[in-house]
Motif scaffolding. Sequence first.
Motif, PDB file in Angstrom:
ATOM      1  N   LEU A  21       0.405  -1.720   0.078  1.00  0.00           N
ATOM      2  CA  LEU A  21      -0.590   0.299   0.639  1.00  0.00           C
ATOM      3  C   LEU A  21       0.619   1.394   0.113  1.00  0.00           C
ATOM      4  CD1 LEU A  21      -2.518  -0.911   2.782  1.00  0.00           C
ATOM      5  CD2 LEU A  21      -2.776  -1.677  -0.125  1.00  0.00           C
ATOM      6  N   LEU A  22       0.738   2.143  -0.789  1.00  0.00           N
ATOM      7  CA  LEU A  22       1.472   3.443  -0.799  1.00  0.00           C
ATOM      8  C   LEU A  22      -0.014   4.380  -0.979  1.00  0.00           C
ATOM      9  CD1 LEU A  22       3.827   4.875  -0.906  1.00  0.00           C
ATOM     10  CD2 LEU A  22       3.447   5.124  -3.507  1.00  0.00           C
ATOM     11  N   LEU A  23      -0.203   4.551   0.468  1.00  0.00           N
ATOM     12  CA  LEU A  23      -1.428   5.718   0.720  1.00  0.00           C
ATOM     13  C   LEU A  23      -0.955   7.115   0.629  1.00  0.00           C
ATOM     14  CD1 LEU A  23      -2.676   3.381   3.541  1.00  0.00           C
ATOM     15  CD2 LEU A  23      -3.023   3.510   1.463  1.00  0.00           C
ATOM     16  N   THR A  24      -1.496   7.983  -0.077  1.00  0.00           N
ATOM     17  CA  THR A  24      -0.556   9.153  -0.100  1.00  0.00           C
ATOM     18  C   THR A  24      -1.839  10.482  -0.231  1.00  0.00           C
ATOM     19  OG1 THR A  24      -1.523   9.595  -2.659  1.00  0.00           O
ATOM     20  CG2 THR A  24       0.867   8.239  -2.698  1.00  0.00           C
ATOM     21  N   SER A  25      -1.553  11.604   0.107  1.00  0.00           N
ATOM     22  CA  SER A  25      -2.266  12.692   0.503  1.00  0.00           C
ATOM     23  C   SER A  25      -2.533  13.329  -1.518  1.00  0.00           C
ATOM     24  CB  SER A  25      -1.968  13.838   0.883  1.00  0.00           C
ATOM     25  OG  SER A  25      -2.784  15.008   1.037  1.00  0.00           O
ATOM     26  N   ALA A 215      -1.640  13.204   9.981  1.00  0.00           N
ATOM     27  CA  ALA A 215      -1.780  13.807   9.500  1.00  0.00           C
ATOM     28  C   ALA A 215      -0.494  14.197   8.009  1.00  0.00           C
ATOM     29  CB  ALA A 215      -2.221  15.339  10.879  1.00  0.00           C
ATOM     30  N   ILE A 216      -1.068  14.092   7.163  1.00  0.00           N
ATOM     31  CA  ILE A 216      -0.143  13.859   6.153  1.00  0.00           C
ATOM     32  C   ILE A 216       0.133  15.446   4.652  1.00  0.00           C
ATOM     33  CG2 ILE A 216       0.394  12.102   6.270  1.00  0.00           C
ATOM     34  CD1 ILE A 216      -1.004  11.249   3.490  1.00  0.00           C
ATOM     35  N   ASP A 217       0.853  16.183   4.829  1.00  0.00           N
ATOM     36  CA  ASP A 217       0.215  17.180   3.571  1.00  0.00           C
ATOM     37  C   ASP A 217       0.700  16.736   2.255  1.00  0.00           C
ATOM     38  OD1 ASP A 217       2.713  16.709   2.682  1.00  0.00           O
ATOM     39  OD2 ASP A 217       3.787  18.787   3.229  1.00  0.00           O
ATOM     40  N   ASP A 218       0.782  16.661   1.239  1.00  0.00           N
ATOM     41  CA  ASP A 218       0.563  16.239  -0.058  1.00  0.00           C
ATOM     42  C   ASP A 218       1.708  15.662  -0.836  1.00  0.00           C
ATOM     43  OD1 ASP A 218      -2.334  16.423  -0.033  1.00  0.00           O
ATOM     44  OD2 ASP A 218      -2.103  17.997  -2.158  1.00  0.00           O
ATOM     45  N   GLN A 219       3.113  16.208  -0.101  1.00  0.00           N
ATOM     46  CA  GLN A 219       4.026  16.043   0.287  1.00  0.00           C
ATOM     47  C   GLN A 219       4.294  14.840   0.573  1.00  0.00           C
ATOM     48  OE1 GLN A 219       6.481  17.614  -2.712  1.00  0.00           O
ATOM     49  NE2 GLN A 219       4.843  18.222  -3.416  1.00  0.00           N
ATOM     50  N   THR A 220       3.384  14.127   1.609  1.00  0.00           N
ATOM     51  CA  THR A 220       3.849  13.082   2.240  1.00  0.00           C
ATOM     52  C   THR A 220       2.826  11.880   1.573  1.00  0.00           C
ATOM     53  OG1 THR A 220       4.200  14.412   3.833  1.00  0.00           O
ATOM     54  CG2 THR A 220       3.601  12.135   4.485  1.00  0.00           C
ATOM     55  N   ALA A 221       3.658  10.745   1.868  1.00  0.00           N
ATOM     56  CA  ALA A 221       3.153   9.519   1.814  1.00  0.00           C
ATOM     57  C   ALA A 221       2.946   8.480   2.760  1.00  0.00           C
ATOM     58  CB  ALA A 221       3.109   8.896   0.860  1.00  0.00           C
ATOM     59  N   ILE A 222       2.179   7.358   2.987  1.00  0.00           N
ATOM     60  CA  ILE A 222       2.441   6.457   3.977  1.00  0.00           C
ATOM     61  C   ILE A 222       2.532   5.231   3.646  1.00  0.00           C
ATOM     62  CG2 ILE A 222       1.781   4.746   5.469  1.00  0.00           C
ATOM     63  CD1 ILE A 222      -0.312   7.744   6.473  1.00  0.00           C
ATOM     64  N   SER A 223       3.742   4.527   3.365  1.00  0.00           N
ATOM     65  CA  SER A 223       4.072   3.033   2.782  1.00  0.00           C
ATOM     66  C   SER A 223       3.460   2.148   4.002  1.00  0.00           C
ATOM     67  CB  SER A 223       4.791   3.455   2.245  1.00  0.00           C
ATOM     68  OG  SER A 223       6.439   2.497   3.100  1.00  0.00           O
TER      69      SER A 223
END
Length: 242
Positions: A21-25, A215-223
């Motif tokens: 999973l690559l969970l992005t904003s 809380a993540i901005d649009d330059q951040t992702a959670i793998s």
Amino acid sequence: MSAFLDRPIGARLDTVTSMKLLLTSGGVTNDSIRAALVDMLGKPIAECRALFVPTAQWGQPACSPETVWMSAADRWEGEAGLTGLGWKSVGLLELTALPTIEKSRWVSWVREADVLLVDGGEATYLRHWMRESGLAELLPTLTETVWVGVSAGSMVMTPRIGSEFVDWTSGDGSDETLGIVDFCIFPHLDYPGWSENTLESARRWATRMPLPAYAIDDQTAISVVDGVVEVISEGHWERLNA
């Protein structure tokens, strides 16, 4: 740069899906997120087949046929898209259509894809159609497939999203989503012009979430790979309610 988080995601993920999973904003918006994607794929983007899923947009009042087309065609000026990354091929998978055709037909499309590109919009609507279409049921078998979510396409994998992010319900008013991961996501942190997407708002939101949240901005992702969670960021993020 990335920040390695000190725990596996736990049994919830292992029993639901072993997808990467690559969970992005905001999508694949920088080199760090792109590198993480390539690492998950295990081969260059140019050798991978993608399916783009726009379904979440239909449930979000701010979206329209024009925004669906712009996302599918990668026509958002000045913003990163999903379909224009240089894939070997890109197809469109509309979940609302799947119940009307033979399952044996569309399942092969999904199994043959290297990556599912799941667009933003309304997470509760996306949850509904993932279940109605049968895609949610299929996820545990997609062991080699990468899931790239944008906003709602990421939030749908969490247990809950909070009432702040609900504009569509199936009648029960629920903010529950699929619960494939054991954390919650507040996307678009500090997005220009969005006055409710501040860190202060995210911290208030997190107090009502039952699990740790990010809380993540649009330059951040959670793998999430093999049950291990990692934050990839060239922007701003915070772990909340840990």
